[in-house]
Scaffold this motif. Structure first.
Motif, mmCIF file in Angstrom:
data_model
loop_
_atom_site.group_PDB
_atom_site.id
_atom_site.type_symbol
_atom_site.label_atom_id
_atom_site.label_comp_id
_atom_site.label_asym_id
_atom_site.label_seq_id
_atom_site.Cartn_x
_atom_site.Cartn_y
_atom_site.Cartn_z
ATOM 1 N N GLY A 274 0.778 -1.231 0.000
ATOM 2 C CA GLY A 274 0.000 0.000 0.000
ATOM 3 C C GLY A 274 0.810 1.282 0.000
ATOM 4 N N LEU A 275 2.101 1.217 -0.315
ATOM 5 C CA LEU A 275 2.922 2.423 -0.261
ATOM 6 C C LEU A 275 2.417 3.507 -1.210
ATOM 7 C CD1 LEU A 275 5.476 3.919 0.776
ATOM 8 C CD2 LEU A 275 6.672 2.963 -1.201
ATOM 9 N N GLY A 276 2.076 3.124 -2.441
ATOM 10 C CA GLY A 276 1.622 4.105 -3.415
ATOM 11 C C GLY A 276 0.391 4.859 -2.946
ATOM 12 N N ASN A 277 -0.600 4.127 -2.410
ATOM 13 C CA ASN A 277 -1.794 4.773 -1.876
ATOM 14 C C ASN A 277 -1.472 5.625 -0.662
ATOM 15 O OD1 ASN A 277 -4.458 2.310 -2.512
ATOM 16 N ND2 ASN A 277 -3.453 3.763 -3.865
ATOM 17 N N LEU B 92 -1.162 11.058 1.641
ATOM 18 C CA LEU B 92 -0.356 12.087 2.313
ATOM 19 C C LEU B 92 -0.096 13.289 1.404
ATOM 20 C CD1 LEU B 92 2.270 9.764 4.063
ATOM 21 C CD2 LEU B 92 0.483 11.103 5.199
ATOM 22 N N ARG B 93 -0.644 13.230 0.185
ATOM 23 C CA ARG B 93 -0.478 14.292 -0.811
ATOM 24 C C ARG B 93 0.989 14.448 -1.236
ATOM 25 N NH1 ARG B 93 -4.785 18.995 1.166
ATOM 26 N NH2 ARG B 93 -6.554 17.581 1.453
ATOM 27 N N LEU B 94 1.648 13.317 -1.378
ATOM 28 C CA LEU B 94 3.040 13.287 -1.823
ATOM 29 C C LEU B 94 3.126 12.487 -3.112
ATOM 30 C CD1 LEU B 94 4.721 12.451 1.610
ATOM 31 C CD2 LEU B 94 4.602 14.696 0.514
ATOM 32 N N ARG B 95 3.839 12.993 -4.079
ATOM 33 C CA ARG B 95 3.976 12.278 -5.346
ATOM 34 C C ARG B 95 4.993 11.148 -5.217
ATOM 35 N NH1 ARG B 95 2.510 14.675 -10.777
ATOM 36 N NH2 ARG B 95 4.010 13.111 -11.481
ATOM 37 N N TYR B 96 4.604 9.989 -5.701
ATOM 38 C CA TYR B 96 5.463 8.802 -5.681
ATOM 39 C C TYR B 96 6.753 9.033 -6.450
ATOM 40 C CZ TYR B 96 6.585 3.805 -6.360
ATOM 41 O OH TYR B 96 7.186 2.562 -6.374
ATOM 42 N N ASP B 97 6.667 9.800 -7.537
ATOM 43 C CA ASP B 97 7.811 9.955 -8.438
ATOM 44 C C ASP B 97 8.600 11.227 -8.200
ATOM 45 O OD1 ASP B 97 5.756 11.581 -9.248
ATOM 46 O OD2 ASP B 97 6.009 11.205 -11.401
ATOM 47 N N ARG B 98 8.494 11.804 -7.015
ATOM 48 C CA ARG B 98 9.240 13.014 -6.669
ATOM 49 C C ARG B 98 10.030 12.799 -5.383
ATOM 50 N NH1 ARG B 98 7.970 13.575 -11.110
ATOM 51 N NH2 ARG B 98 6.848 15.304 -12.121
ATOM 52 N N ASP B 99 10.975 13.674 -5.119
ATOM 53 C CA ASP B 99 11.839 13.528 -3.948
ATOM 54 C C ASP B 99 11.051 13.424 -2.649
ATOM 55 O OD1 ASP B 99 14.185 13.477 -5.365
ATOM 56 O OD2 ASP B 99 14.619 15.607 -5.115
ATOM 57 N N GLU B 100 9.981 14.229 -2.517
ATOM 58 C CA GLU B 100 9.244 14.211 -1.261
ATOM 59 C C GLU B 100 8.581 12.857 -1.013
ATOM 60 O OE1 GLU B 100 6.636 16.503 -4.313
ATOM 61 O OE2 GLU B 100 8.761 16.364 -3.743
ATOM 62 N N GLY B 101 8.117 12.199 -2.064
ATOM 63 C CA GLY B 101 7.542 10.869 -1.917
ATOM 64 C C GLY B 101 8.595 9.839 -1.554
ATOM 65 N N ARG B 102 9.746 9.929 -2.206
ATOM 66 C CA ARG B 102 10.828 8.977 -1.908
ATOM 67 C C ARG B 102 11.365 9.179 -0.497
ATOM 68 N NH1 ARG B 102 11.781 9.928 -7.616
ATOM 69 N NH2 ARG B 102 13.128 11.716 -7.217
ATOM 70 N N GLY C 275 2.538 -3.781 -2.526
ATOM 71 C CA GLY C 275 3.963 -3.745 -2.221
ATOM 72 C C GLY C 275 4.526 -2.335 -2.240
ATOM 73 N N ILE C 276 5.624 -2.179 -2.966
ATOM 74 C CA ILE C 276 6.275 -0.870 -3.103
ATOM 75 C C ILE C 276 5.758 -0.121 -4.331
ATOM 76 C CG2 ILE C 276 8.191 -1.665 -4.549
ATOM 77 C CD1 ILE C 276 10.048 0.111 -2.913
ATOM 78 N N GLU C 277 4.826 -0.722 -5.074
ATOM 79 C CA GLU C 277 4.423 -0.178 -6.363
ATOM 80 C C GLU C 277 3.475 1.014 -6.248
ATOM 81 O OE1 GLU C 277 6.055 -1.405 -8.616
ATOM 82 O OE2 GLU C 277 6.419 -3.521 -8.220
ATOM 83 N N PRO C 278 3.481 1.879 -7.271
ATOM 84 C CA PRO C 278 2.407 2.853 -7.412
ATOM 85 C C PRO C 278 1.177 2.136 -7.966
ATOM 86 C CG PRO C 278 3.857 2.995 -9.279
ATOM 87 C CD PRO C 278 4.471 1.967 -8.360
ATOM 88 N N PRO C 279 -0.007 2.728 -7.865
ATOM 89 C CA PRO C 279 -1.170 2.097 -8.504
ATOM 90 C C PRO C 279 -0.923 1.930 -10.004
ATOM 91 C CG PRO C 279 -1.850 3.887 -7.052
ATOM 92 C CD PRO C 279 -0.363 3.987 -7.176
ATOM 93 N N PHE C 280 -1.394 0.811 -10.545
ATOM 94 C CA PHE C 280 -1.239 0.613 -11.987
ATOM 95 C C PHE C 280 -2.326 1.361 -12.743
ATOM 96 C CE2 PHE C 280 -2.182 -1.698 -15.938
ATOM 97 C CZ PHE C 280 -0.954 -1.589 -16.555
#
Length: 237
Positions: free
Chosen positions: A48-51, A56-66, A150-155
């Motif tokens: 559930g990491l992507g969700n 949390l209003r953080l983008r998965y593909d940006r520094d703040e999400g990582r 898992g660690i994935e973003p939503p498909f």
């Protein structure tokens, strides 16, 4: 906000549960039983990491999400190792434990916080390896309200799933992403999602890999990661 205190308590419970599983598992071969008993490897992880990041209003593909993903992984690592130390006090360290080798320079354990290293040296640790992030697609769909796996973003935010019924017929079901549905239920306009809702095909291969790079330093075994890339996107990894 992310409730780190509650998360760490759940991780400790997971460590104890998975350690118990080793003792009740039926091993087809004696060699398998002996190997499991000697090292007592387990695989604590998350789904559930992507969700979580979207909520949390953080983008998965940006520094703040990582950065948030790394904080979560670090908290999981520390909580799991502390729980395994407590189990060692209660039940003993894994049979092949050797403090000098386990904490030797360059090992994963040598990068743990100093208080955890000191506790391992003093009390031992129940499990040689503790952490792994698995591909939990079916688990997330069946037991986690279709949270990102898992660690994935939503498909995809929605899709149609075909199912074979007991009588041999086939049915189709509309499947919705967990965070997408929560946003919709709270009055959000799903036809114009905020930019922190980002799915697997909306990012580059490098951005997929960057998330794994952010989390891997806190995982002592492996991470399952899928890299999706649109057909018309050129990417070099």
């Amino acid at each position: 906000m992310f409730d780190f205190d509650a998360f760490e308590k759940v991780v400790a419970t997971q460590v104890r549960a998975l350690d118990n599983v080793l003792d009740v598992t039926f091993w087809p071969l004696e060699q398998q039983r002996a190997e499991a008993a000697a090292k007592r490897r387990i695989g604590v992880g998350f789904t559930g990491l992507g969700n979580t990041l979207a909520m949390l209003r953080l983008r998965y593909d940006r520094d703040e999400g990582r950065q948030m993903a790394a904080r979560i992984a670090e908290a999981m690592r520390n909580a799991a190792y502390r729980a395994s130390i407590e189990l060692a006090k209660e039940k003993g360290a894994f049979p092949r434990f050797d403090a000098t080798q386990y904490l030797g320079q360059g090992t994963f354990a040598s990068r743990l916080p100093q208080d955890i290293q000191d506790a391992i040296r003093k009390h031992g640790i129940r499990n040689s390896h503790l952490l792994s992030i698995a591909p939990t697609g079916t688990v997330s769909l069946a037991f986690a309200d279709n949270a990102s796996n898992g660690i994935e973003p939503p498909f995809s935010w929605t899709y149609t799933r075909k199912k074979r019924e007991a009588d041999g017929s086939r049915s189709e079901y509309q499947v919705e992403d967990h965070a997408w549905r929560l946003y919709k239920a709270q009055g959000g306009d799903v036809s114009h999602l905020p930019d922190y809702f980002v799915n697997a095909l909306a990012m580059t291969a490098e951005e997929h890999i960057a998330m794994m790079q952010a989390v891997q330093p806190f995982i002592d075994t492996s991470i399952s990661k899928t890299v999706n890339s649109a057909k018309d996107r050129k990417s070099v990894v």
